[in-house]
Scaffold this active site. Structure first.
Site, short mmCIF file in Angstrom:
data_model
loop_
_atom_site.label_atom_id
_atom_site.label_comp_id
_atom_site.label_asym_id
_atom_site.label_seq_id
_atom_site.Cartn_x
_atom_site.Cartn_y
_atom_site.Cartn_z
N GLY A 12 110.31 -29.77 69.09
CA GLY A 12 109.72 -28.98 68.01
C GLY A 12 110.53 -29.23 66.75
N GLY A 17 113.90 -22.97 67.85
CA GLY A 17 114.51 -22.33 69.01
C GLY A 17 114.78 -23.29 70.16
CD GLU A 20 117.09 -18.59 69.60
OE1 GLU A 20 117.55 -17.89 68.71
OE2 GLU A 20 115.89 -18.56 69.94
CB SER A 54 121.18 -21.37 68.72
OG SER A 54 121.57 -20.02 68.59
CG HIS A 55 119.52 -22.66 63.29
ND1 HIS A 55 118.71 -23.57 63.95
CD2 HIS A 55 120.16 -23.36 62.32
CE1 HIS A 55 118.86 -24.76 63.40
NE2 HIS A 55 119.73 -24.67 62.42
CG ASP A 85 121.05 -29.12 71.30
OD1 ASP A 85 119.80 -29.26 71.30
OD2 ASP A 85 121.63 -28.31 70.56
CD GLU A 86 120.41 -31.27 66.97
OE1 GLU A 86 119.48 -32.06 66.67
OE2 GLU A 86 120.54 -30.15 66.45
CD GLN A 88 117.31 -34.88 67.14
OE1 GLN A 88 117.08 -34.29 68.19
NE2 GLN A 88 118.11 -34.38 66.20
CB CYS A 142 105.36 -21.67 57.72
SG CYS A 142 105.20 -22.35 56.04
P1 ADP Z 1 116.59 -25.35 66.77
O1 ADP Z 1 117.59 -25.78 67.79
O2 ADP Z 1 115.17 -25.64 67.17
O3 ADP Z 1 116.89 -25.86 65.39
P2 ADP Z 1 117.82 -22.77 67.15
O4 ADP Z 1 117.68 -22.46 68.62
O5 ADP Z 1 119.15 -23.27 66.69
O6 ADP Z 1 116.65 -23.75 66.69
O7 ADP Z 1 117.52 -21.47 66.28
C1 ADP Z 1 116.38 -20.65 66.44
C2 ADP Z 1 116.66 -19.37 65.67
O8 ADP Z 1 116.69 -19.66 64.27
C3 ADP Z 1 115.58 -18.30 65.77
O9 ADP Z 1 115.70 -17.50 66.93
C4 ADP Z 1 115.85 -17.48 64.52
O10 ADP Z 1 116.88 -16.53 64.76
C5 ADP Z 1 116.42 -18.50 63.53
N1 ADP Z 1 115.54 -18.91 62.42
C6 ADP Z 1 115.92 -19.14 61.16
N2 ADP Z 1 114.90 -19.58 60.38
C7 ADP Z 1 113.82 -19.64 61.18
C8 ADP Z 1 112.43 -20.03 61.00
N3 ADP Z 1 111.97 -20.46 59.81
N4 ADP Z 1 111.60 -19.96 62.06
C9 ADP Z 1 112.05 -19.53 63.26
N5 ADP Z 1 113.33 -19.15 63.50
C10 ADP Z 1 114.21 -19.20 62.49
MG MG Z 2 119.14 -27.14 67.78
#
Ligand code: ADP
Ligand code: MG
Length: 194
Positions: A12, A17, A20, A54-55, A85-86, A88, A142
């Site tokens: 995605g 997420g 996560e 994660s974020h 993870d990552e 790609q 978005c």
């Molecule tokens: P990824 O690994 O796909 O980049 P993460 O698992 O690190 O994503 O982070 C997902 C988390 O980011 C969500 O649970 C939410 O707390 C946070 N978040 C910040 N901005 C957004 C967004 N635009 N859409 C969805 N989640 C977001």
């Molecule tokens: Mg990530």
């Protein structure tokens, strides 16, 4: 019962997420007392060098590797679950590595961006998605309209590098309607082969 290997790919856009979900699966495997090893490519040095974060600030310890073959350097015989993870960011050899791990009876959990910031399939992801036993494709939100987002919008203008490791200062999640490829970053048809 013999151990059945498998390949799960979580994909995605940024902020969807993926990490996560990878951490959630890792924690459940640990609850099942399975030996888990987590890897990430050295190119991704956001936050912390030896953790996957994660974020939403969840974190697990990870082994940083410089290339896909290095996974075997660190792999322990007793490891049943390999999380990456990552993914790609790895070279194309990661496809053979992941296949080998699964053929050895290991469960592989891989998370990665399906598309780059130009919406071109990212590095080894097309092959990984094709060989996966299970694909989990998730969406972010978005930042413009709040609808489900499938794209990673680069918000830094004029940087054409496919890999620009960054965070909220450089990328936003966008839906199809609100994703735009700015003129400075625009592609010719030949760029589509990368
Ligand atoms: P990824 O690994 O796909 O980049 P993460 O698992 O690190 O994503 O982070 C997902 C988390 O980011 C969500 O649970 C939410 O707390 C946070 N978040 C910040 N901005 C957004 C967004 N635009 N859409 C969805 N989640 C977001
Ligand atoms: Mg990530």
């Amino acid at each position: 019962m013999s151990w059945q290997g498998s390949i799960e790919v979580i994909c995605g856009p940024m902020f969807s997420g993926k990490t996560e979900e990878l951490i959630r699966r890792v924690r459940r495997a640990q609850i099942a007392r399975l030996k888990v090893q987590i890897f990430k490519p050295s190119i991704d040095d956001r936050y912390h060098k030896t953790q996957v974060v994660s974020h939403s600030s969840q974190a697990v310890d990870a082994q940083v590797v410089d290339n896909s073959e290095d996974i075997f350097r660190y792999l322990q015989d007793t490891t049943r679950v390999v999380a990456i993870d990552e993914i790609q960011f790895f070279d194309k050899n990661i496809i053979a590595v992941v296949n080998r791990l699964a053929n050895q009876g290991r469960r592989v959990i891989a998370a990665g961006l399906d598309l780059d910031y130009k919406t071109i399939p990212f590095g080894p992801m097309p092959e990984l998605l094709a060989i996966a036993d299970e694909v989990f494709k998730i969406k972010a939100i978005c930042t413009v309209c709040g609808n489900p987002a499938t794209r990673s919008q680069r918000t830094v203008i004029g940087n054409k590098a496919t890999v620009l490791v960054g965070e909220k200062e450089a990328y936003e999640a966008r839906c199809r309607a609100h994703y735009e490829l700015d003129e400075a970053n625009n592609l010719s048809s030949t760029d589509l082969s990368i």
